[in-house]
Design a protein around this motif. Structure first.
Motif, PDB file in Angstrom:
ATOM      1  N   SER A 109       0.812  -1.217   0.000  1.00 39.71           N
ATOM      2  CA  SER A 109       0.000   0.000   0.000  1.00 39.71           C
ATOM      3  C   SER A 109       0.846   1.269   0.000  1.00 39.71           C
ATOM      4  CB  SER A 109      -0.921   0.019   1.236  1.00 39.71           C
ATOM      5  OG  SER A 109      -0.151   0.226   2.412  1.00 39.71           O
ATOM      6  N   ARG A 160       2.190   2.335   2.608  1.00 42.53           N
ATOM      7  CA  ARG A 160       2.064   2.854   3.972  1.00 42.53           C
ATOM      8  C   ARG A 160       2.810   1.940   4.928  1.00 42.53           C
ATOM      9  NH1 ARG A 160      -4.260   2.905   4.393  1.00 42.53           N
ATOM     10  NH2 ARG A 160      -3.800   3.274   6.577  1.00 42.53           N
ATOM     11  N   ASP A 161       3.337   2.530   5.980  1.00 43.75           N
ATOM     12  CA  ASP A 161       4.012   1.763   7.025  1.00 43.75           C
ATOM     13  C   ASP A 161       3.273   1.955   8.339  1.00 43.75           C
ATOM     14  OD1 ASP A 161       6.035   0.889   5.316  1.00 43.75           O
ATOM     15  OD2 ASP A 161       7.255   2.654   5.713  1.00 43.75           O
ATOM     16  N   ASN A 164       5.268  -3.110   6.813  1.00 44.21           N
ATOM     17  CA  ASN A 164       4.716  -2.640   5.546  1.00 44.21           C
ATOM     18  C   ASN A 164       3.273  -3.108   5.486  1.00 44.21           C
ATOM     19  OD1 ASN A 164       7.225  -1.658   4.600  1.00 44.21           O
ATOM     20  ND2 ASN A 164       7.786  -3.698   3.919  1.00 44.21           N
TER      21      ASN A 164
END
Length: 96
Positions: free
Chosen positions: A7, A9-10, A30
């Motif tokens: 995605s 995003r973390d 992740n």
């Protein structure tokens, strides 16, 4: 559950006590896009009533594993239980 793509995003999760995390070390994960496949069956005979595919949308601290025994750096975006309930509600109400 079907993880698809990263995605971008973390998510950082903190652990106060864990065989892997000492001293509350933060761990980075992740977040992966995920589709959840839900099959609704009748209790009596197991017949399929409906099949749903819902995307994972939750990527906040509710996604952090409650305990960390082995650090695998990926997590799936979580299923929003309210969205699932909204999808299932018509099936329950139509059965009454």
């Amino acid at each position: 559950m079907e993880p698809t793509t990263d995605s971008g995003r973390d998510l950082t999760c903190e652990y106060s006590a864990s065989p892997v995390a000492s001293g509350g070390a933060p761990y980075e994960f992740n977040l992966f896009e995920t589709n959840y496949h839900v099959t609704v069956r009748q209790a009596g005979d197991g017949a399929v009533v409906d099949q749903l595919t819902l995307p994972g949308t939750l990527g906040d601290d509710r996604n952090c594993p409650s305990e960390l025994y082995n650090h695998h750096p990926t997590l799936a975006l979580g299923l929003d239980h309210e969205v699932l309930g909204d999808k299932l509600r018509p099936l329950v109400e139509s059965a009454r």
